[in-house]
Structures are given as structure tokens and as C-alpha cells.
Design a protein around this motif. Structure first.
Motif, PDB file in Angstrom:
ATOM      1  N   THR A   1      -4.635   5.004   8.958  1.00  0.00           N
ATOM      2  CA  THR A   1      -5.423   4.004   9.516  1.00  0.00           C
ATOM      3  C   THR A   1      -5.310   4.393  10.946  1.00  0.00           C
ATOM      4  O   THR A   1      -4.897   5.665  11.434  1.00  0.00           O
TER       5      THR A   1
ATOM      6  N   GLU B   1     -12.612  -2.904   7.602  1.00  0.00           N
ATOM      7  CA  GLU B   1     -12.181  -2.786   6.306  1.00  0.00           C
ATOM      8  C   GLU B   1     -11.612  -4.284   5.621  1.00  0.00           C
ATOM      9  O   GLU B   1     -11.030  -5.113   6.291  1.00  0.00           O
TER      10      GLU B   1
ATOM     11  N   GLN C   1       0.539  -1.201   0.052  1.00  0.00           N
ATOM     12  CA  GLN C   1       0.109  -0.094   0.009  1.00  0.00           C
ATOM     13  C   GLN C   1       0.765   1.245   0.008  1.00  0.00           C
ATOM     14  O   GLN C   1       0.166   2.423  -0.134  1.00  0.00           O
TER      15      GLN C   1
ATOM     16  N   GLN D   1     -15.491  -0.717   3.204  1.00  0.00           N
ATOM     17  CA  GLN D   1     -15.620  -0.433   4.546  1.00  0.00           C
ATOM     18  C   GLN D   1     -16.889  -0.139   4.929  1.00  0.00           C
ATOM     19  O   GLN D   1     -17.725  -0.098   4.168  1.00  0.00           O
TER      20      GLN D   1
ATOM     21  N   HIS E   1      -0.233   5.736   4.098  1.00  0.00           N
ATOM     22  CA  HIS E   1      -1.662   4.940   4.021  1.00  0.00           C
ATOM     23  C   HIS E   1      -1.823   5.318   5.549  1.00  0.00           C
ATOM     24  O   HIS E   1      -1.289   5.242   6.510  1.00  0.00           O
TER      25      HIS E   1
ATOM     26  N   LEU F   1      -7.247  11.622   5.749  1.00  0.00           N
ATOM     27  CA  LEU F   1      -7.492  10.166   5.741  1.00  0.00           C
ATOM     28  C   LEU F   1      -7.736   9.420   4.269  1.00  0.00           C
ATOM     29  O   LEU F   1      -8.126  10.185   3.316  1.00  0.00           O
ATOM     30  N   GLY F   2      -7.052   8.313   4.149  1.00  0.00           N
ATOM     31  CA  GLY F   2      -6.720   7.598   2.945  1.00  0.00           C
ATOM     32  C   GLY F   2      -5.329   7.385   2.640  1.00  0.00           C
ATOM     33  O   GLY F   2      -4.613   7.318   3.355  1.00  0.00           O
ATOM     34  N   ASP F   3      -5.072   7.105   1.150  1.00  0.00           N
ATOM     35  CA  ASP F   3      -3.826   6.937   0.747  1.00  0.00           C
ATOM     36  C   ASP F   3      -3.449   7.788  -0.117  1.00  0.00           C
ATOM     37  O   ASP F   3      -4.212   8.571  -0.684  1.00  0.00           O
TER      38      ASP F   3
END
Length: 442
Positions: free
Chosen positions: A58, A338, A48, A194, A56, A92-94
Motif C-alpha cells: 500500500t 480502497e 491480510q 478501488q 500486502h 503491488l497487491g497481495d
């Protein structure tokens, strides 16, 4: 009123647990400190963050964290916070931050390991206690970070076991997932589902090895699959994976349930492990592995008979269908799930297509199966808020579990051994300070 250790200890009995474990906000807050603040928790997979600057985001318990590929290729895990005013560094996210991290509030910049790089108008800091090399002015790394075959875990505690010791027998499931690739490596592909569930995080872990619920909770989906198969005159893969939940109790009673320290474990697979040389997709998969390892080793890899594995606090890798269901607690009655799907590097594309089919039909928010579980989790949460009783039963086949060199094994596949094991670990986490143990050892 603050709950003390003596009261915590009374909440878990050998064959039952108190319902407040699922509903009490104070207990939930303590779990964030004593379980998620200590245990090794899955952060994400190295695939990732493939390139320097890739990130990434989380959570570990109630903490927002950032997995980041450094300029040296190392994977770092830091809290997602700027040390200046506390702003979240990345959304938030990639994504990819480039060669350095830059706070969107005051433009403090940080290297890809989180250490401070520069501060605008630095002259304003002269004559103060500011020191560029002082850790308080850098993004804080987690206490420990380690990777097991590309799966990145982090712990907020300096003390406690190393990652391999912590994973114990559950590491075999990660090994098998990777070994199913002819190249011995996997990667997250196809996005991440999700699902926000209206229930406590521990309910999901219990249900993963609850073999008694399958033919009851999932009756609508497996009956629909059987009706469709009867009309077609065949049982294709898409229907077969739903039909499996409809096996009679005699089938579930024969399955093996294994429990390991720290709350981990697995249940024996419900699908035929000998199908590797018969099913068309499994056959080409088998052939791709046999070219690398030989037929005997290929059969051994594809024949590992595990269905849902529990890595307590992190979630559940599923080796046969290449998934990791990551379980993130949000509140006493909110849990984020997730679902990551993995491609086996070097394996035929049909193998990945089959994994996506399983994900969509069984574990996606719009599947025919997951909504059954989500609804029952919600009902458990609501029922435990009533005055209808104080305890949750884990009596089934209690006292019959067998000790093994690695942990415990059930004498019957419908045993509640997994639940008893998980809550024994819960109690140990909640009453143990790993950092204090480290001081005693030192």
C-alpha cells in the motif's frame, strides 16, 4: 517559489480555508512530508497477512510500503525498496514471498523483517565499506509500527504521540467494529474495491460528515429507491440503505457530530440503532452476541450510534456495515479510495452478506450512490481552479461548537464543525515537527 510557515498559517482561518489547499502542487508535496510523513497512518489489517511470508502493499502518502508477516509471527512494515539499486521488491497487491524476500534485479535476499540475508558473489564486496549488519544494506523499516485490535498503523516519524493517544475517541469505532464479532475479531474478506477520484484527498474527509449534501447530491438514488418501494409495496434492505439519504433537513439537524484532536471524528448514525431486536438479520446477530455477553451488553454493542468515523489521514471505518474506506492521496487532483469489507468472526453469515450488499449498492464504483459524490468532488476540484473566488466557506454554525472532555460536539447536525476541526488539525500538522518536539522533550 517556496511557501513558508507564515503563509501556510494564513491559509486556514476559523471559518474558511484558501482554495489553494486543494490545488497547489507545492502544498500537496508538503502534506506528504508534514502530515503523511508524521501521523499514524492505517497500513492494513493483520488478516491480510495471515501466514509468514504473506505481504500486502500500500502507500503512506507518496511512499510505497510493504506490510509483511515475519517468521516469528510479527507484522512488519518496510519501504518497498531494495537498498542495492532501489528496485521495488514486490509488485503491488497481495501475495506470499515464502521464507525470504528476493530482489528480482540482482537477487539480494532479505529476511521477513527486511534485514539483509545474503548477497550473490559476496567476495566482490570484500575490501569495500560493505557491512552486512549496516542498516543501509537492509530494507528500511518505518519509524514506528503498532497494531490496534488487528488494525496496523505506521508512522514515518520517531516523535509524536503513541497510537492509542493519536486515535483518541476514534478508537471507540474500531472497538465497536471488533466487538460486533462474538469472538471480538474481524478479518478482511471478499476483495477490495478501488476507485480513482479526480479530486483532492481532503474533499472526501469533509464530505463524510457533510449532512447538508445528502438529500441534494443523492436525490436520484433515493427517489429511485422510493419509486421502486412503492411499486413493490415494501421497503427491503437494498432500498432502505439508499432511502436514508432522502431524510428531510429536520432529521439531519438533530444528528450529533463529534470532533476529536488530530482531525478525527464521527457523525451519529442515520439508521435506527434499536433495530437490533426487530430486523431479521440484526436479530440473529443480536442473539449470537447475547450468547457470549448477555442481552444488555449485546444491545449496548449493536446500539453504538456511529455512522462514518474519520481517522484523519487514513480513512473511514464504518462499524454497522463492517467497512474501512481507505483514502490514499496520489496527486493534488487524484485520490485512490480502497473499500475493505470485514467479516465478523463467529457472527451469522447473513451479517456478512448484508455488509457486502451495502458495499456493492452504496460504495462500489458501480453503485447508485458513490458516483454522485465522485462527480461533485470533481466539480469542486475544477471550480477551485477558476478565478471565481479565493476562499472555501466553513461558516455554518461557526462559533456554536461545544467543548467536551474528548474534543468538540456540534449544536446542530448540519454544522460544519467537522471541516473546521479537520483543517485546524491540518494547520497543526503542517506547522509542527514531531521529531523536533521529541528532541526538546529528551
Amino acid at each position: 517559489m517556496s511557501i513558508n510557515n507564515s503563509e501556510i498559517a494564513q491559509l486556514v482561518q476559523p471559518d474558511r480555508v484558501h482554495k489553494s489547499i486543494y490545488t497547489d502542487p507545492e502544498i500537496f508535496a508538503l502534506e506528504m512530508q508534514r502530515i503523511y510523513g508524521q501521523a499514524w497512518i492505517y497500513v492494513g489489517h493483520e488478516s491480510q497477512v495471515k501466514k509468514p511470508g504473506d505481504y500486502h502493499t500500500t502507500r503512506i502518502g507518496d511512499q510505497d510500503v510493504l506490510m509483511l508477516r515475519g517468521s516469528d509471527g510479527k507484522v512488519n512494515v518496510v519501504y518497498n525498496r531494495c537498498p542495492h539499486k532501489g528496485a521495488q521488491l514486490v509488485p503491488l497487491g497481495d501475495g506470499n514471498v515464502g521464507k525470504f524476500l528476493r530482489c528480482p534485479y540482482h537477487a539480494w535476499t532479505f529476511k521477513l523483517d527486511g534485514s539483509l540475508l545474503s548477497v550473490p558473489l559476496r567476495g566482490g564486496m570484500e575490501g569495500t565499506a560493505f557491512n552486512k549488519d549496516d542498516p543501509m544494506f537492509s530494507m528500511r523499516p518505518l519509524a514506528r509500527v503498532d497494531s490496534y485490535r488487528g488494525f496496523v498503523f505506521a508512522s514515518q516519524s520517531e516523535g509524536g504521540p503513541d497510537l492509542v493517544t493519536f486515535l483518541g475517541g476514534a478508537a471507540g469505532s474500531i472497538d465497536n467494529l471488533c466487538d460486533r464479532s462474538p469472538e471480538g475479531e474481524v478479518e478482511v474478506v471478499g476483495g477490495v474495491f478501488q476507485v480513482m477520484q479526480q479530486s483532492n484527498w481532503k474533499v472526501f474527509y469533509e464530505n463524510l460528515h457533510d449532512t447538508m449534501h445528502a438529500p441534494i447530491t443523492h436525490e436520484s438514488s433515493f427517489m429511485a429507491a422510493r419509486e421502486e418501494a412503492a411499486e413493490r409495496g415494501e421497503m427491503p434492505f437494498e432500498l432502505l440503505i439508499m432511502d436514508g439519504n432522502g431524510e428531510p433537513y429536520e432529521f439531519w439537524e438533530k444528528l450529533e457530530l463529534c470532533a476529536y484532536p488530530y482531525g478525527h471524528g464521527y457523525m451519529e448514525a442515520i439508521f435506527d440503532p434499536t433495530a437490533a431486536t426487530r430486523d431479521p438479520v440484526s436479530r440473529v446477530h443480536f442473539e449470537s452476541l447475547a450468547k457470549v455477553h448477555g442481552e444488555e451488553k449485546a444491545r449496548e454493542i449493536l446500539g453504538m450510534n456511529r455512522h462514518n468515523t474519520v481517522i484523519y489521514g487514513s480513512g473511514s471505518p464504518h462499524t454497522v456495515f463492517q467497512q474501512f474506506r481507505v483514502i490514499r492521496p496520489i496527486a493534488p487532483d487524484r485520490t485512490l479510495i480502497e473499500i475493505q469489507t470485514f467479516r465478523l468472526k463467529g457472527a451469522p453469515e447473513a451479517v456478512f452478506d448484508r455488509a457486502l450488499t451495502y458495499t456493492n449498492l452504496i460504495n462500489s464504483p458501480s453503485s447508485n450512490v458513490m458516483p454522485d459524490d465522485v462527480e461533485l468532488y470533481r466539480r469542486c476540484q475544477q471550480g477551485n481552479l477558476t478565478a471565481g473566488g479565493e476562499w472555501v466557506s466553513h461558516h455554518r454554525y461557526g462559533g456554536t461548537d461545544k467543548q467536551t472532555p474528548e474534543g468538540m460536539v456540534s449544536t446542530n447536525g448540519t454544522s460544519e464543525l467537522p471541516m473546521r476541526n479537520q483543517f485546524a488539525a491540518w494547520k497543526q500538522y503542517m506547522l509542527t515537527d514531531w521529531n523536533q518536539e521529541k528532541k526538546h522533550v529528551a
